[in-house]
Enzyme design. Structure first.
Site, mmCIF file in Angstrom:
data_model
loop_
_atom_site.group_PDB
_atom_site.id
_atom_site.type_symbol
_atom_site.label_atom_id
_atom_site.label_comp_id
_atom_site.label_asym_id
_atom_site.label_seq_id
_atom_site.Cartn_x
_atom_site.Cartn_y
_atom_site.Cartn_z
ATOM 1 N N HIS A 266 0.829 -1.217 0.000
ATOM 2 C CA HIS A 266 0.000 0.000 0.000
ATOM 3 C C HIS A 266 0.855 1.254 0.000
ATOM 4 O O HIS A 266 1.865 1.349 0.676
ATOM 5 C CB HIS A 266 -1.073 -0.009 1.093
ATOM 6 N N GLU A 311 -5.233 1.974 2.113
ATOM 7 C CA GLU A 311 -5.246 0.750 2.921
ATOM 8 C C GLU A 311 -5.550 1.092 4.367
ATOM 9 O O GLU A 311 -6.258 0.372 5.060
ATOM 10 C CB GLU A 311 -3.888 0.035 2.824
ATOM 11 N N GLU A 312 -5.005 2.222 4.801
ATOM 12 C CA GLU A 312 -5.148 2.617 6.210
ATOM 13 C C GLU A 312 -6.573 3.037 6.551
ATOM 14 O O GLU A 312 -6.880 3.284 7.710
ATOM 15 C CB GLU A 312 -4.166 3.748 6.550
ATOM 16 N N ASP A 340 3.463 -5.816 3.410
ATOM 17 C CA ASP A 340 3.052 -4.676 4.219
ATOM 18 C C ASP A 340 3.869 -4.709 5.508
ATOM 19 O O ASP A 340 3.684 -5.598 6.331
ATOM 20 C CB ASP A 340 1.551 -4.808 4.512
HETATM 21 ZN ZN LIG Z 1 0.305 -1.227 6.336
#
Ligand SMILES: [Zn+2]
Length: 506
Positions: A266, A311-312, A340
């Site tokens: 990400h 993604e967060e 990640d």
């Molecule tokens: Zn991450």
């Protein structure tokens, strides 16, 4: 005849100024490339820490464009995705695209001063904005009962963490008349932030709040118990806006597009920091692998790299990609690899548990093949490996949900290293794998470079292996899946899916 003439003219060009153009022209025209076929050793040998760190410096600079963050839609994030896209386009080896969409962004920040001194604080999602200055009043016990709260009109409540939701405590404080609330940690260290878990509560209104360390709180409590008034100022801000943002998707122009090898990381950080480990480390590693793969002849199987946005905020970019991907195209994705957080300062080497032996959560059929490739790789370097669970905390999940064989690597987030882990990998037992997880200090100093380089080489090894052959990976038609698990979650629930978020509602 035609082949020979073209090759000759290409060769003469290759010795001159336009070598890259000449090479891509002949491969594009279907003639044999002058480049060598990729091998795992050759691709691995091109990966080095100097290049990884060079990109890390760029990402850190980009974060400075937006107050130290690369959160999705920020200037720092936009610069990140344009940087990735431009470098890939320059190779001429990939079809590169932005997949753009809009997603609601929300951000809360808190600043706290006590008796004129700045105090470190984290924040809670759903907490309201506002400015409050008032004396601090203590709340009894752990603040999980209304009776723990005295009348708090004109006061800022100070409440211990634990045993019930943050949201309940803040609502009780508001219900007792407090104009602000401070929760303090019940374990050592800086809390990574939390959530009030629901937008409103019947117990009372939410009030501007802060989230501080045990040590800071102990100082205030001592003064208050000695009869001294302690004055707190909370400055809380909230942003809510729709933001346009993009995934970056790059697919090799060559290779069998009925057997696509995918790898993703990400591109965004949390609002609180620049996200060099989370997930600059994964983003940069796959970028370096992609840029170096371009030095070889087109792969046998198409290779597609993805840099997921948001993604967060709950696997938003990867979910968008998988959801938008037509069923026929999903079937063509042979496998997905996720990276990640692969350079945590107090690293462990974790391989996703494809067969479910260690975690009881197997990935889709074929995931065990990916797991064993990584385990063998680390074995061959005499590195012990732990197991990461397919627990929904990163971008593999949408792929797992539709049955695509998945795997990947990670080095740990907010979890604590065990004594056995310290024996295996060095570092400190009893300390988080990444003490700067989701914080401002997730900068270049937070990267453990030797582990990062080893993981990036492991990624190169896996990409070169699968670019050449997906032997062992099942290629039967998978049953179609209409709705992903992540799509059924609320906005708030999604946020807490990200990057191994743990224990942050209480
Ligand atoms: Zn991450």
């Amino acid at each position: 005849m035609r082949l020979q003439v073209s090759l000759l003219s290409a060769l003469s060009l290759a010795s001159g100024f336009a070598s890259t153009v000449a090479q891509s022209e002949i491969t594009g025209a279907g003639f044999p490339s002058l480049k060598q076929p990729v091998t795992t050793k050759a691709l691995e040998s091109l990966i080095n820490r100097k290049n990884l760190l060079g990109h890390a410096e760029q990402l850190l600079k980009f974060s400075e464009l937006s107050n130290g963050t690369r959160a999705f839609g920020s200037k720092g994030h936009e610069a990140t995705i344009h940087y990735v896209k431009k470098l890939l386009e320059r190779t001429g080896y990939y079809d590169v695209e932005f997949q753009t969409f809009t997603w609601p962004y929300s951000e809360s920040t808190s600043k706290l001063t006590v008796d004129g001194q700045d105090v470190w604080t984290s924040t809670f999602t759903y907490a309201p904005g506002g400015d409050v200055t008032a004396p601090i009043a203590l709340v009894a016990n752990d603040g999980c009962q209304a009776s723990d709260y005295p009348v708090l009109t004109g006061k800022v409540a100070l409440i211990k963490r634990g045993n019930c939701d943050f949201g309940l405590k803040i609502a009780f404080a508001g219900g007792a008349g407090a104009s602000g609330a401070i929760i303090y940690n019940n374990v050592d260290g800086r809390p990574t932030g939390g959530t009030l878990a629901q937008p409103t509560r019947p117990e009372g209104p939410y009030v501007p709040s802060a989230y501080i360390t045990t040590v800071d709180a102990a100082g205030f409590i001592e003064k208050i118990n000695a009869g001294t008034e302690v004055s707190a100022t909370i400055h809380a801000t909230v942003i809510n806006e729709d933001r346009s943002t993009s995934n970056v998707i790059a697919t090799t122009k060559q290779g069998d597009r009925d057997n696509v090898i995918m790898a993703g990381a990400h591109s965004d950080s949390v609002p609180a920091g620049p996200g060099l480990n989370d997930d600059g480390s994964g983003s940069i590693a796959i970028l370096e692998v992609a840029l170096n793969l371009a030095k070889f002849r087109g792969p046998k199987n198409a290779v597609r790299f993805a840099w997921w946005t948001a993604e967060e905020f709950g696997l938003v970019g990867s979910e968008h990609y998988v959801t938008q991907l037509p069923e026929a195209e999903r079937q063509k994705v042979a496998l997905y690899l996720n990276f990640d957080m692969i350079a945590s300062p107090n690293s462990g080497y974790f391989v996703f548990d494809g067969d479910g032996n260690a975690t009881n959560v197997p990935g889709p059929s074929g995931s065990e093949v990916i797991e064993s490739l990584y385990r063998s790789y680390f074995d061959s370097h005499s590195i012990k490996t732990g197991s990461a669970v397919f627990g929904g905390s990163s971008d593999y999940q949408p792929f797992v949900d539709v049955g695509i064989p998945s795997g990947g690597l990670m080095t740990g987030a907010g979890g604590v290293k065990t004594a056995e882990g310290a024996e295996w990998w060095g570092g400190e037992a009893g300390v988080a794998y990444d003490v700067c997880y989701h914080q401002k200090c997730d900068n270049i100093q937070n990267l453990r470079v030797d582990v990062w380089e080893r993981n990036a080489k492991a990624i190169a090894h896996s990409i070169a292996t699968y670019a050449n052959s997906i032997q062992g990976i099942p290629r039967t038609t998978r049953p179609p899946v209409s709705s992903l698990r992540v799509s059924k979650l609320s906005y708030e629930e999604r946020i807490h899916l990200t990057c191994d978020h743990e224990d942050d509602a209480a």
